[in-house]
Design an enzyme around this catalytic site. Sequence first.
Site, PDB file in Angstrom:
ATOM      1  N   CYS A  85       0.691  -1.500   0.215  1.00  0.00           N
ATOM      2  CA  CYS A  85       0.026   0.294   0.637  1.00  0.00           C
ATOM      3  C   CYS A  85       0.943   1.449   0.186  1.00  0.00           C
ATOM      4  O   CYS A  85       1.369   0.971   0.781  1.00  0.00           O
ATOM      5  CB  CYS A  85      -0.850   0.198   0.971  1.00  0.00           C
ATOM      6  SG  CYS A  85      -2.477   1.367   1.907  1.00  0.00           S
ATOM      7  N   CYS A 200      -0.602   2.957  -6.483  1.00  0.00           N
ATOM      8  CA  CYS A 200      -1.247   3.005  -5.311  1.00  0.00           C
ATOM      9  C   CYS A 200      -1.760   1.436  -6.489  1.00  0.00           C
ATOM     10  O   CYS A 200      -2.228   1.261  -7.415  1.00  0.00           O
ATOM     11  CB  CYS A 200      -2.983   3.814  -5.916  1.00  0.00           C
ATOM     12  SG  CYS A 200      -3.962   2.756  -4.770  1.00  0.00           S
TER      13      CYS A 200
HETATM   14  N1  DGL Z   1      -4.088   0.420  -2.132  1.00  0.00           N
HETATM   15  C1  DGL Z   1      -3.115   2.141  -1.798  1.00  0.00           C
HETATM   16  C2  DGL Z   1      -2.257   2.196  -1.867  1.00  0.00           C
HETATM   17  O1  DGL Z   1      -1.736   2.012  -2.508  1.00  0.00           O
HETATM   18  C3  DGL Z   1      -4.571   2.805  -1.687  1.00  0.00           C
HETATM   19  C4  DGL Z   1      -6.024   2.442  -1.331  1.00  0.00           C
HETATM   20  C5  DGL Z   1      -6.723   3.244   0.114  1.00  0.00           C
HETATM   21  O2  DGL Z   1      -6.649   4.992  -0.749  1.00  0.00           O
HETATM   22  O3  DGL Z   1      -6.809   2.935   0.296  1.00  0.00           O
HETATM   23  O4  DGL Z   1      -1.669   3.611  -1.856  1.00  0.00           O
END
Ligand code: DGL
Length: 295
Positions: A85, A200
């Site tokens: 993340c 993301c």
């Molecule tokens: N998957 C997360 C990232 O790589 C973000 C998603 C969210 O906003 O929770 O930033």
Amino acid sequence: MPSEQPDSSSALPSAPIGFFDSGVGGLSVLDTVFHHLRDESYLYLADTQHMPYGERDPQEIVRLAASCLTWLVSQHQVKMLVVACNTASVCLPAMLERPEYQALKTLPIINPITPTCRWVAEGPYRRVGVIATMATVLSKQYVERIQAANPKIEVQQVACELLATFIEHGKTHKPLFQSILEEYLAPLIEWEMDALILGCTHYSHIGQEIRSQLPDSVDILDPADFIAHEIKQQLKCQGSSSVAEDHVQAITFRVTGEPNEFEQVSDELPMKNITVDIVQAAVVPLILPETPNTD
Ligand code: DGL
């Protein structure tokens, strides 16, 4: 103070690799990593109860991410942490400075940002676009780290506020989704970037849709590839032993929210190597916020 201290010293080489994201995004990373490392076992934790992280403030993201990482280490003795993340990763340096999370530092912690910036700084691109959540964009970490390593590279970011939520809830077939994606990519296309970082992990699931909107000359950079390389290197250093036999998928999935939607949405995602099943709810005790200093 945290409710419990992780004890990472007891992690065995045959222990699982712990993955963490706010939702389905990190599955794109796990899919790539599993393709390269099929003999490892994995524990994937999605903090779906608190998704989206990208619209929260950094203090809150630290509290949520620290709770999840602590849970993976103290409850499941993982041997390595993969913060799949970007939004949580931008808060990692601040988190790991704090005395209450020092125990986490005894484990290798892999994140998407460090290896991606290192690779981009050494690569052929001169105009690099980044699409990411609002929290990641505001942190400016992609911009600062790439330019610190190579000031010749121009970096421009776009915060794609709604995108991860659309993907999380399986709404990418909606016409509104296509039009907001177009809107987010337009300024970067106009700027004539030569590469685009998917900043993301949710966005990797819509790689095809993104590709169809970009000129052929633009390369898409998916941090999942750099993470897989980083994990391989790390395992080599650790002299890790494999645990899964006959390439049987040894992945456990846990979510902090409602498990059914996670499993259903995951079924529709364009993953090639993993199948998400038998998802269970996880009780992750939230680490309490610091008492504000009123002195
Ligand atoms: N998957 C997360 C990232 O790589 C973000 C998603 C969210 O906003 O929770 O930033």
